[in-house]
Write a protein that holds these residues in place. Structure first.
Motif, PDB file in Angstrom:
ATOM      1  N   GLY A  52      81.006  29.601 -10.757  1.00 50.82           N
ATOM      2  CA  GLY A  52      80.584  29.686  -9.359  1.00 50.82           C
ATOM      3  C   GLY A  52      81.735  29.887  -8.377  1.00 50.82           C
ATOM      4  N   LEU A  53      82.900  30.304  -8.878  1.00 52.10           N
ATOM      5  CA  LEU A  53      84.060  30.481  -8.001  1.00 52.10           C
ATOM      6  C   LEU A  53      84.136  31.888  -7.409  1.00 52.10           C
ATOM      7  CD1 LEU A  53      86.739  28.509 -10.043  1.00 52.10           C
ATOM      8  CD2 LEU A  53      85.192  27.679  -8.255  1.00 52.10           C
ATOM      9  N   ILE A  54      83.509  32.850  -8.084  1.00 50.81           N
ATOM     10  CA  ILE A  54      83.399  34.212  -7.564  1.00 50.81           C
ATOM     11  C   ILE A  54      81.984  34.712  -7.804  1.00 50.81           C
ATOM     12  CG2 ILE A  54      85.850  34.749  -7.947  1.00 50.81           C
ATOM     13  CD1 ILE A  54      84.979  36.478 -10.357  1.00 50.81           C
ATOM     14  N   VAL A  55      81.600  35.739  -7.065  1.00 51.32           N
ATOM     15  CA  VAL A  55      80.302  36.383  -7.265  1.00 51.32           C
ATOM     16  C   VAL A  55      80.491  37.887  -7.172  1.00 51.32           C
ATOM     17  CG1 VAL A  55      78.870  34.477  -6.415  1.00 51.32           C
ATOM     18  CG2 VAL A  55      79.697  36.218  -4.810  1.00 51.32           C
ATOM     19  N   LEU A  56      79.533  38.592  -7.725  1.00 52.90           N
ATOM     20  CA  LEU A  56      79.507  40.036  -7.590  1.00 52.90           C
ATOM     21  C   LEU A  56      79.159  40.350  -6.141  1.00 52.90           C
ATOM     22  CD1 LEU A  56      79.654  42.786  -9.044  1.00 52.90           C
ATOM     23  CD2 LEU A  56      77.198  42.563  -9.443  1.00 52.90           C
ATOM     24  N   ASP A  57      80.026  41.086  -5.463  1.00 49.59           N
ATOM     25  CA  ASP A  57      79.831  41.422  -4.056  1.00 49.59           C
ATOM     26  C   ASP A  57      78.953  42.663  -3.923  1.00 49.59           C
ATOM     27  OD1 ASP A  57      80.707  40.967  -1.181  1.00 49.59           O
ATOM     28  OD2 ASP A  57      81.370  43.048  -1.479  1.00 49.59           O
ATOM     29  N   ARG A  58      79.293  43.692  -4.701  1.00 47.90           N
ATOM     30  CA  ARG A  58      78.526  44.939  -4.662  1.00 47.90           C
ATOM     31  C   ARG A  58      78.947  45.821  -5.832  1.00 47.90           C
ATOM     32  NH1 ARG A  58      82.724  45.365  -1.126  1.00 47.90           N
ATOM     33  NH2 ARG A  58      83.941  47.279  -1.124  1.00 47.90           N
ATOM     34  N   GLU A  59      78.163  46.854  -6.063  1.00 44.81           N
ATOM     35  CA  GLU A  59      78.497  47.864  -7.064  1.00 44.81           C
ATOM     36  C   GLU A  59      78.471  49.224  -6.389  1.00 44.81           C
ATOM     37  OE1 GLU A  59      76.820  45.907 -11.162  1.00 44.81           O
ATOM     38  OE2 GLU A  59      75.412  47.096  -9.968  1.00 44.81           O
ATOM     39  N   LEU A  66      80.925  53.256 -12.522  1.00 44.25           N
ATOM     40  CA  LEU A  66      80.473  52.111 -11.749  1.00 44.25           C
ATOM     41  C   LEU A  66      81.640  51.173 -11.474  1.00 44.25           C
ATOM     42  CD1 LEU A  66      77.970  50.664 -10.567  1.00 44.25           C
ATOM     43  CD2 LEU A  66      77.814  49.446 -12.751  1.00 44.25           C
ATOM     44  N   ARG A  67      81.819  50.818 -10.222  1.00 43.43           N
ATOM     45  CA  ARG A  67      82.826  49.830  -9.835  1.00 43.43           C
ATOM     46  C   ARG A  67      82.108  48.577  -9.360  1.00 43.43           C
ATOM     47  NH1 ARG A  67      87.488  52.729  -6.130  1.00 43.43           N
ATOM     48  NH2 ARG A  67      88.583  53.705  -7.867  1.00 43.43           N
ATOM     49  N   ARG A  68      82.463  47.466  -9.942  1.00 49.30           N
ATOM     50  CA  ARG A  68      81.916  46.171  -9.519  1.00 49.30           C
ATOM     51  C   ARG A  68      82.969  45.477  -8.667  1.00 49.30           C
ATOM     52  NH1 ARG A  68      79.658  46.004 -15.006  1.00 49.30           N
ATOM     53  NH2 ARG A  68      77.425  46.220 -14.727  1.00 49.30           N
ATOM     54  N   TYR A  69      82.567  45.088  -7.480  1.00 45.00           N
ATOM     55  CA  TYR A  69      83.458  44.371  -6.565  1.00 45.00           C
ATOM     56  C   TYR A  69      83.109  42.892  -6.607  1.00 45.00           C
ATOM     57  CZ  TYR A  69      85.067  48.743  -4.496  1.00 45.00           C
ATOM     58  OH  TYR A  69      85.629  49.978  -4.292  1.00 45.00           O
ATOM     59  N   TYR A  70      84.130  42.062  -6.699  1.00 44.52           N
ATOM     60  CA  TYR A  70      83.953  40.615  -6.742  1.00 44.52           C
ATOM     61  C   TYR A  70      84.552  40.001  -5.480  1.00 44.52           C
ATOM     62  CZ  TYR A  70      82.939  41.403 -11.647  1.00 44.52           C
ATOM     63  OH  TYR A  70      82.380  41.850 -12.822  1.00 44.52           O
ATOM     64  N   ARG A  71      83.991  38.853  -5.085  1.00 43.47           N
ATOM     65  CA  ARG A  71      84.537  38.122  -3.947  1.00 43.47           C
ATOM     66  C   ARG A  71      84.504  36.623  -4.244  1.00 43.47           C
ATOM     67  NH1 ARG A  71      80.405  35.705  -1.214  1.00 43.47           N
ATOM     68  NH2 ARG A  71      78.369  36.707  -1.429  1.00 43.47           N
ATOM     69  N   LEU A  72      85.347  35.899  -3.535  1.00 43.22           N
ATOM     70  CA  LEU A  72      85.376  34.445  -3.682  1.00 43.22           C
ATOM     71  C   LEU A  72      84.136  33.827  -3.040  1.00 43.22           C
ATOM     72  CD1 LEU A  72      88.986  33.247  -2.745  1.00 43.22           C
ATOM     73  CD2 LEU A  72      87.965  33.423  -5.000  1.00 43.22           C
ATOM     74  N   THR A  73      83.680  32.755  -3.608  1.00 45.89           N
ATOM     75  CA  THR A  73      82.669  31.923  -2.964  1.00 45.89           C
ATOM     76  C   THR A  73      83.415  30.867  -2.155  1.00 45.89           C
ATOM     77  OG1 THR A  73      82.603  30.368  -4.811  1.00 45.89           O
ATOM     78  CG2 THR A  73      81.053  32.236  -4.895  1.00 45.89           C
ATOM     79  N   ASP A  74      82.676  30.113  -1.360  1.00 43.94           N
ATOM     80  CA  ASP A  74      83.307  29.002  -0.628  1.00 43.94           C
ATOM     81  C   ASP A  74      83.931  28.014  -1.622  1.00 43.94           C
ATOM     82  OD1 ASP A  74      82.575  30.086   1.814  1.00 43.94           O
ATOM     83  OD2 ASP A  74      80.789  28.813   2.031  1.00 43.94           O
ATOM     84  N   GLU A  75      83.224  27.777  -2.719  1.00 49.25           N
ATOM     85  CA  GLU A  75      83.752  26.877  -3.754  1.00 49.25           C
ATOM     86  C   GLU A  75      85.030  27.459  -4.377  1.00 49.25           C
ATOM     87  OE1 GLU A  75      82.417  24.724  -7.935  1.00 49.25           O
ATOM     88  OE2 GLU A  75      80.895  25.728  -6.718  1.00 49.25           O
ATOM     89  N   GLY A  76      85.061  28.767  -4.554  1.00 47.32           N
ATOM     90  CA  GLY A  76      86.250  29.420  -5.086  1.00 47.32           C
ATOM     91  C   GLY A  76      87.439  29.283  -4.154  1.00 47.32           C
ATOM     92  N   MET A  77      87.197  29.417  -2.854  1.00 47.44           N
ATOM     93  CA  MET A  77      88.274  29.257  -1.875  1.00 47.44           C
ATOM     94  C   MET A  77      88.787  27.818  -1.886  1.00 47.44           C
ATOM     95  SD  MET A  77      90.088  31.048   0.246  1.00 47.44           S
ATOM     96  CE  MET A  77      89.218  32.443   0.938  1.00 47.44           C
ATOM     97  N   ARG A  78      87.880  26.853  -2.000  1.00 43.88           N
ATOM     98  CA  ARG A  78      88.308  25.447  -2.071  1.00 43.88           C
ATOM     99  C   ARG A  78      89.109  25.180  -3.344  1.00 43.88           C
ATOM    100  NH1 ARG A  78      83.162  24.715   0.185  1.00 43.88           N
ATOM    101  NH2 ARG A  78      82.228  24.324  -1.851  1.00 43.88           N
ATOM    102  N   ALA A  79      88.670  25.753  -4.457  1.00 46.33           N
ATOM    103  CA  ALA A  79      89.387  25.562  -5.725  1.00 46.33           C
ATOM    104  C   ALA A  79      90.775  26.187  -5.662  1.00 46.33           C
ATOM    105  CB  ALA A  79      88.592  26.167  -6.884  1.00 46.33           C
ATOM    106  N   LEU A  80      90.885  27.379  -5.091  1.00 45.83           N
ATOM    107  CA  LEU A  80      92.181  28.036  -4.944  1.00 45.83           C
ATOM    108  C   LEU A  80      93.095  27.220  -4.043  1.00 45.83           C
ATOM    109  CD1 LEU A  80      94.136  30.383  -5.372  1.00 45.83           C
ATOM    110  CD2 LEU A  80      92.953  31.591  -3.502  1.00 45.83           C
TER     111      LEU A  80
END
Length: 122
Positions: A52-59, A66-80
């Motif tokens: 749950g630290l990152i999610v698929l943002d878009r494709e 196909l390019r899959r873009y990932y982004r941090l979740t709020d939980e990912g930002m806290r973990a980092l």
């Protein structure tokens, strides 16, 4: 947190990125010290997604691929943030001990025999 996971999260801290963009950004932010292989990257992305630290943002389709873009979740930002704080505290403690060791009576600096454990030579 593994070094690879730390740098992948760091690469995603400012904006979503696709796999190759993450590879380039990890190499850049680590000053070339970390060069992930594609298989390693996708294993890390799968783990970070499951945690749950990152999610698929878009494709997007780019030049037929196909390019899959990932982004941090709020939980990912806290973990980092927590990992960066932990690492900074550890570095501060080490620097303090090094300074104390240099001031200790009878302390003799030994010449380095190589990169040491951090460099992978034992």
């Amino acid at each position: 947190m593994t070094q690879a996971a730390f740098f992948v999260l760091t690469a995603l801290a400012d904006q979503p990125r696709h796999g190759y963009g993450i590879l380039r950004e990890v190499e850049e932010v680590s000053d070339g010290a970390v060069q992930l292989r594609v298989g390693t990257l996708y294993g890390v992305l799968d783990r970070l997604t499951a945690d749950g630290l990152i999610v698929l943002d878009r494709e997007e389709v780019h030049e037929g691929r196909l390019r899959r873009y990932y982004r941090l979740t709020d939980e990912g930002m806290r973990a980092l943030d927590a990992e960066a704080e932990r690492m900074a505290a550890g570095a501060s403690a080490a620097k303090s001990r090094i300074a104390e060791g240099r001031k200790a009576p009878g302390a003799v600096a030994k010449p380095s025999a190589g990169p040491g454990l951090a460099g992978g030579v034992a």
